[in-house]
Design a protein around this motif. Structure first.
Motif, PDB file in Angstrom:
ATOM      1  N   GLN A 110       0.851  -1.290   0.156  1.00 25.17           N
ATOM      2  CA  GLN A 110       0.028  -0.055  -0.098  1.00 25.17           C
ATOM      3  C   GLN A 110       0.726   1.171  -0.122  1.00 25.17           C
ATOM      4  N   PHE A 111       2.070   1.274   0.341  1.00 25.82           N
ATOM      5  CA  PHE A 111       3.028   2.256   0.425  1.00 25.82           C
ATOM      6  C   PHE A 111       4.073   2.074  -0.309  1.00 25.82           C
ATOM      7  N   GLU A 112       4.178   2.025  -1.710  1.00 24.37           N
ATOM      8  CA  GLU A 112       5.274   1.395  -2.398  1.00 24.37           C
ATOM      9  C   GLU A 112       6.370   2.684  -2.495  1.00 24.37           C
ATOM     10  N   GLU A 113       6.166   3.917  -2.211  1.00 24.92           N
ATOM     11  CA  GLU A 113       7.279   4.927  -2.249  1.00 24.92           C
ATOM     12  C   GLU A 113       8.042   4.828  -0.771  1.00 24.92           C
ATOM     13  N   THR A 114       7.620   4.059  -0.027  1.00 19.99           N
ATOM     14  CA  THR A 114       8.061   4.271   1.332  1.00 19.99           C
ATOM     15  C   THR A 114       8.831   2.739   1.700  1.00 19.99           C
ATOM     16  N   ASP A 115      10.302   2.794   2.118  1.00 17.94           N
ATOM     17  CA  ASP A 115      10.824   1.582   2.181  1.00 17.94           C
ATOM     18  C   ASP A 115      10.283   0.814   3.721  1.00 17.94           C
ATOM     19  N   LEU A 116      10.416  -0.460   3.511  1.00 21.87           N
ATOM     20  CA  LEU A 116      10.185  -1.279   4.650  1.00 21.87           C
ATOM     21  C   LEU A 116      10.378  -0.893   5.786  1.00 21.87           C
ATOM     22  N   ASP A 117      11.779  -0.537   5.982  1.00 24.05           N
ATOM     23  CA  ASP A 117      12.284  -0.220   7.582  1.00 24.05           C
ATOM     24  C   ASP A 117      11.648   1.096   8.035  1.00 24.05           C
ATOM     25  N   THR A 118      11.340   2.064   7.160  1.00 20.78           N
ATOM     26  CA  THR A 118      10.477   3.172   7.660  1.00 20.78           C
ATOM     27  C   THR A 118       9.122   2.776   8.023  1.00 20.78           C
ATOM     28  N   ILE A 119       8.422   1.956   7.057  1.00 20.39           N
ATOM     29  CA  ILE A 119       7.050   1.670   7.471  1.00 20.39           C
ATOM     30  C   ILE A 119       7.033   0.978   8.977  1.00 20.39           C
ATOM     31  N   THR A 120       8.216  -0.066   9.092  1.00 22.18           N
ATOM     32  CA  THR A 120       8.308  -0.823  10.230  1.00 22.18           C
ATOM     33  C   THR A 120       8.538   0.323  11.554  1.00 22.18           C
ATOM     34  N   THR A 121       9.241   1.335  11.286  1.00 14.49           N
ATOM     35  CA  THR A 121       9.478   2.300  12.389  1.00 14.49           C
ATOM     36  C   THR A 121       8.054   2.951  12.720  1.00 14.49           C
ATOM     37  N   ILE A 122       7.371   3.354  11.586  1.00 14.91           N
ATOM     38  CA  ILE A 122       5.991   4.098  11.733  1.00 14.91           C
ATOM     39  C   ILE A 122       5.185   3.159  12.498  1.00 14.91           C
ATOM     40  N   VAL A 123       4.836   2.062  12.182  1.00 16.85           N
ATOM     41  CA  VAL A 123       3.915   0.998  12.468  1.00 16.85           C
ATOM     42  C   VAL A 123       4.266   0.763  14.204  1.00 16.85           C
ATOM     43  N   THR A 124       5.748   0.600  14.288  1.00 15.76           N
ATOM     44  CA  THR A 124       6.000   0.503  15.832  1.00 15.76           C
ATOM     45  C   THR A 124       5.577   1.452  16.628  1.00 15.76           C
ATOM     46  N   ARG A 125       5.683   2.825  16.187  1.00 15.19           N
ATOM     47  CA  ARG A 125       5.389   4.107  17.030  1.00 15.19           C
ATOM     48  C   ARG A 125       3.880   3.973  17.513  1.00 15.19           C
ATOM     49  N   TYR A 126       3.176   3.672  16.331  1.00 17.09           N
ATOM     50  CA  TYR A 126       1.780   3.739  16.587  1.00 17.09           C
ATOM     51  C   TYR A 126       1.276   2.437  17.484  1.00 17.09           C
ATOM     52  N   TYR A 127       1.970   1.219  17.057  1.00 21.91           N
ATOM     53  CA  TYR A 127       1.683  -0.071  17.970  1.00 21.91           C
ATOM     54  C   TYR A 127       1.752   0.301  19.562  1.00 21.91           C
ATOM     55  N   ASP A 128       3.066   1.125  19.736  1.00 25.58           N
ATOM     56  CA  ASP A 128       3.723   1.052  20.993  1.00 25.58           C
ATOM     57  C   ASP A 128       2.610   2.129  22.038  1.00 25.58           C
ATOM     58  N   GLN A 129       1.778   2.968  21.042  1.00 23.87           N
ATOM     59  CA  GLN A 129       1.015   3.787  21.784  1.00 23.87           C
ATOM     60  C   GLN A 129      -0.560   3.379  22.137  1.00 23.87           C
ATOM     61  N   ASP A 130      -0.569   2.033  21.632  1.00 24.56           N
ATOM     62  CA  ASP A 130      -2.101   1.589  21.721  1.00 24.56           C
ATOM     63  C   ASP A 130      -2.991   2.234  20.649  1.00 24.56           C
TER      64      ASP A 130
END
Length: 345
Positions: A279-299
């Motif tokens: 869904q986010f082909e313009e964004t590398d996987l590491d960046t997607i993971t960092t952002i998901v983690t940030r949202y994941y950690d704040q519930d």
């Protein structure tokens, strides 16, 4: 102000609605593989207009990428509305069957007298999705640290700005006198302006916050999602008539979303990032993971889609606090939980 813009849009939409076609939400005649055993059932096309395309909405993209909508006999056509006003207009005019946006939009249009008003049936995010970014690292950050500083904020009447000012007031800070908030910069341009030297702090949605950190030009010091509490930031909604005429479609749509929520609850940020990466082909996987983690950690995502009355009340508190709400709207009119409760069983 945002609610005034909705007044103008509502008048235009009411005129367009009489001319709009009603082709969406109908059986399109195609077949999709159904339940186990190889049986087939007709696929219903649903036009979904989203307020923005963001990693913040990961469970929805999990549902798309994992085929959960197809399992429920739904063919989703995803359209980016580029703003709640445009998404609401698409729903009211019949261009979209379902809208995904901040629930404040449904309150504004209801209070403006829309007859076939929009009802929220599934809440996706329970936290604000923006972060406070400082120019330098700040140890033991306190909101009082903003006093006397220039902050790049959001537009007046928008949820990011209203949540920001709500947090300030909750911490005894006057947004008008204790600091300077620059609201003149377009939502998508604040990160670039901050990187260019404007402001001491900036309120950033993702991927702006992570990009500033990766470039060494900013540091996340606070989460507005954490400090504002559980806010119904985004929800799925449809016109009352559409829900009444298509309860099976709404239920199937909600069931698919719940499967996406279940996946997010049971998997790691790395696994979630891998699923939604297409869904986010313009964004590398590491960046997607960092952002998901940030949202994941704040519930950010609950384990169900039920839109509670307490959350609705808090949303209206924030709108009132910002001076954007002249009268409160009734929860029982603008929210239905029957589909989310059934999906969570």
């Amino acid at each position: 102000m945002k609610k005034r813009l909705f007044t103008v849009l509502l008048a235009a939409v009411l005129a367009l609605a009489a001319l709009a076609g009603c082709s969406s939400g109908k059986d399109d005649g195609t077949a999709a593989s159904g339940q186990a055993g190889g049986s087939e059932k007709k696929s219903t096309k649903v036009v979904l207009n989203e307020v923005a395309h963001s990693i913040f909405y990961a469970p929805m993209y999990v549902a798309i990428e994992e085929g959960y909508f197809e399992e429920e006999g739904i063919q989703v056509e995803l359209v980016n509305g580029f703003g709640a006003d445009k998404t609401m207009t698409a729903v009211l005019s019949g261009e979209a069957d379902i809208g995904f946006m901040g629930s404040e939009a449904s309150i504004y249009t209801y209070n403006e007298g829309a007859g076939d008003y929009v009802v929220n049936f599934a809440q996706l995010t329970q936290r604000a999705g923006n972060f406070l970014v400082a120019r330098e690292p700040v140890e033991d950050f306190s909101w009082e640290d903003l006093k006397g500083h220039l902050v790049l904020g959001g537009r007046k009447g928008g949820m990011p700005e209203m949540v920001f000012e709500y947090i300030l007031r909750q911490n005894g800070i006057d947004p008008q006198s204790d600091l300077t908030i620059d609201q003149s910069i377009d939502f998508g341009s604040t990160a670039a302006a901050f990187a260019g030297g404007q402001g001491d702090f900036t309120v950033e949605f993702e991927p702006g916050a992570t990009s500033l950190e990766q470039e060494g030009k900013g540091y996340v010091v606070a989460s507005l999602g954490t400090d504002s509490g559980y806010v119904p930031y985004t929800a799925f909604s449809a016109k009352k008539s559409y829900i009444e005429e298509n309860p099976d479609v709404i239920q199937g749509f909600t069931n698919a979303l719940q499967k996406g929520m279940d996946y997010v609850q049971g998997h790691t940020p790395e696994e979630i990032a891998g699923i939604i990466a297409p869904q986010f082909e313009e964004t590398d996987l590491d960046t997607i993971t960092t952002i998901v983690t940030r949202y994941y950690d704040q519930d950010t995502w609950a384990d169900n889609l039920v839109f509670s009355e307490d959350s609705f009340d808090l949303l209206q508190d924030i709108l009132e606090d910002a001076g954007e709400l002249e009268k409160r709207a009734p929860y029982e009119d603008l929210v239905t939980t029957r589909f989310a409760q059934e999906a969570a069983r």
